[in-house]
Design a protein around this motif. Sequence first.
Motif, PDB file in Angstrom:
ATOM      1  N   LEU A  17      36.431   4.466  90.084  1.00  0.00           N
ATOM      2  CA  LEU A  17      35.014   4.223  89.862  1.00  0.00           C
ATOM      3  C   LEU A  17      34.604   4.696  88.475  1.00  0.00           C
ATOM      4  N   VAL A  18      33.677   3.966  87.886  1.00  0.00           N
ATOM      5  CA  VAL A  18      33.069   4.355  86.621  1.00  0.00           C
ATOM      6  C   VAL A  18      31.638   4.771  86.963  1.00  0.00           C
ATOM      7  N   ASP A  19      31.347   6.038  86.737  1.00  0.00           N
ATOM      8  CA  ASP A  19      30.058   6.597  87.173  1.00  0.00           C
ATOM      9  C   ASP A  19      29.466   7.450  86.048  1.00  0.00           C
ATOM     10  N   PRO A  20      28.930   6.807  85.001  1.00  0.00           N
ATOM     11  CA  PRO A  20      28.476   7.557  83.830  1.00  0.00           C
ATOM     12  C   PRO A  20      27.208   8.382  84.035  1.00  0.00           C
ATOM     13  N   PHE A  21      26.457   8.141  85.114  1.00  0.00           N
ATOM     14  CA  PHE A  21      25.171   8.825  85.287  1.00  0.00           C
ATOM     15  C   PHE A  21      25.111   9.714  86.530  1.00  0.00           C
ATOM     16  N   GLY A  22      26.245   9.960  87.165  1.00  0.00           N
ATOM     17  CA  GLY A  22      26.271  10.839  88.337  1.00  0.00           C
ATOM     18  C   GLY A  22      25.697  10.207  89.588  1.00  0.00           C
ATOM     19  N   GLY A  23      25.787   8.894  89.671  1.00  0.00           N
ATOM     20  CA  GLY A  23      25.259   8.197  90.842  1.00  0.00           C
ATOM     21  C   GLY A  23      25.967   8.556  92.135  1.00  0.00           C
ATOM     22  N   GLY A  24      27.262   8.858  92.049  1.00  0.00           N
ATOM     23  CA  GLY A  24      28.005   9.256  93.251  1.00  0.00           C
ATOM     24  C   GLY A  24      27.450  10.523  93.857  1.00  0.00           C
ATOM     25  N   ASN A  25      27.147  11.488  93.008  1.00  0.00           N
ATOM     26  CA  ASN A  25      26.560  12.744  93.496  1.00  0.00           C
ATOM     27  C   ASN A  25      25.178  12.504  94.089  1.00  0.00           C
ATOM     28  N   ASP A  26      24.369  11.655  93.415  1.00  0.00           N
ATOM     29  CA  ASP A  26      23.041  11.347  93.945  1.00  0.00           C
ATOM     30  C   ASP A  26      23.147  10.605  95.272  1.00  0.00           C
ATOM     31  N   LEU A  27      24.131   9.727  95.372  1.00  0.00           N
ATOM     32  CA  LEU A  27      24.342   8.985  96.622  1.00  0.00           C
ATOM     33  C   LEU A  27      24.663   9.956  97.760  1.00  0.00           C
ATOM     34  N   LYS A  28      25.561  10.890  97.504  1.00  0.00           N
ATOM     35  CA  LYS A  28      25.924  11.889  98.520  1.00  0.00           C
ATOM     36  C   LYS A  28      24.729  12.753  98.909  1.00  0.00           C
ATOM     37  N   ALA A  29      23.889  13.052  97.914  1.00  0.00           N
ATOM     38  CA  ALA A  29      22.715  13.914  98.155  1.00  0.00           C
ATOM     39  C   ALA A  29      21.531  13.142  98.720  1.00  0.00           C
ATOM     40  N   GLY A  30      21.640  11.802  98.759  1.00  0.00           N
ATOM     41  CA  GLY A  30      20.523  10.994  99.243  1.00  0.00           C
ATOM     42  C   GLY A  30      19.344  11.023  98.288  1.00  0.00           C
ATOM     43  N   LEU A  31      19.631  11.043  96.994  1.00  0.00           N
ATOM     44  CA  LEU A  31      18.605  11.201  95.971  1.00  0.00           C
ATOM     45  C   LEU A  31      18.491   9.943  95.122  1.00  0.00           C
ATOM     46  N   LEU A  32      17.283   9.469  94.934  1.00  0.00           N
ATOM     47  CA  LEU A  32      17.035   8.303  94.089  1.00  0.00           C
ATOM     48  C   LEU A  32      16.506   8.800  92.743  1.00  0.00           C
ATOM     49  N   ARG A  33      17.293   8.534  91.702  1.00  0.00           N
ATOM     50  CA  ARG A  33      16.987   9.025  90.360  1.00  0.00           C
ATOM     51  C   ARG A  33      17.112   7.856  89.385  1.00  0.00           C
ATOM     52  N   ALA A  34      16.145   7.715  88.522  1.00  0.00           N
ATOM     53  CA  ALA A  34      16.219   6.673  87.500  1.00  0.00           C
ATOM     54  C   ALA A  34      17.278   7.050  86.470  1.00  0.00           C
ATOM     55  N   VAL A  35      17.900   6.040  85.884  1.00  0.00           N
ATOM     56  CA  VAL A  35      18.840   6.265  84.792  1.00  0.00           C
ATOM     57  C   VAL A  35      18.038   6.606  83.546  1.00  0.00           C
ATOM     58  N   GLY A  36      18.349   7.737  82.930  1.00  0.00           N
ATOM     59  CA  GLY A  36      17.652   8.128  81.705  1.00  0.00           C
ATOM     60  C   GLY A  36      16.208   8.493  81.976  1.00  0.00           C
ATOM     61  N   ASP A  37      15.321   8.018  81.108  1.00  0.00           N
ATOM     62  CA  ASP A  37      13.898   8.322  81.204  1.00  0.00           C
ATOM     63  C   ASP A  37      13.245   7.412  82.244  1.00  0.00           C
ATOM     64  N   PRO A  38      12.757   7.964  83.356  1.00  0.00           N
ATOM     65  CA  PRO A  38      12.177   7.124  84.407  1.00  0.00           C
ATOM     66  C   PRO A  38      11.006   6.272  83.931  1.00  0.00           C
ATOM     67  N   ALA A  39      10.140   6.837  83.094  1.00  0.00           N
ATOM     68  CA  ALA A  39       8.991   6.070  82.600  1.00  0.00           C
ATOM     69  C   ALA A  39       9.451   4.849  81.816  1.00  0.00           C
ATOM     70  N   GLN A  40      10.489   5.018  81.029  1.00  0.00           N
ATOM     71  CA  GLN A  40      11.030   3.891  80.256  1.00  0.00           C
ATOM     72  C   GLN A  40      11.652   2.840  81.174  1.00  0.00           C
TER      73      GLN A  40
END
Length: 196
Positions: A17-40
């Motif tokens: 897997l290629v996971d440059p933004f830590g999506g795997g960890n967020d997936l395991k934690a059940g966390l929805l996080r925008a890539v980079g700046d959420p407002a952008q």
Amino acid sequence: RDFTVNAIAADLRKKSLVDPFGGGNDLKAGLLRAVGDPAQRFAEDSSRLLRALRFACQFQFRFEEKTWTALRAAIGALNAKREDGSEIVPREIIAKEFIKAIVSDPVRAFDLWDESGAFAELIPELLRMKGCPQPEIYHTEGDVWTHTRLALSVLASPAFEAEFQEPYDAETALAVLFHDIGKPYTLQTPERDGVD
């Protein structure tokens, strides 16, 4: 990509897997996080606001704090228009995302669309149910808003499936959501209207 959990790719040659933004960890934690700046991210595409609400319902994600703050701040963009008067976020996209969210988890969709300000922007008529009284003899649970939320909670219950022998669908979820929308607009009281 919009969210870290969506920004994971598979390298088929390396079988990794290629996971440059830590999506795997967020997936395991059940966390929805925008890539980079959420407002952008939300400014780039306002339909991401709706996708975020749907993902939270569909996959039981919690929002990362900055993502939630940016979502709430940007929610007014859902009604933005181009110079020619057309909607930036097409109404059919809004409808599809809302239907997917409310079918996935009716109560969570109800709560998140309220807390995010999406109802205020897109279906403000629902907000009049808050504080709208009902006869206590029939509705001990409280106002119309509380009653509607309670009715939505029944959809995903074992009792509903036992009664109807099948799960609820979008039509049923929307019917439950809107079944009392007229009460606040037609309410009459003894003090104001002289009724019993």
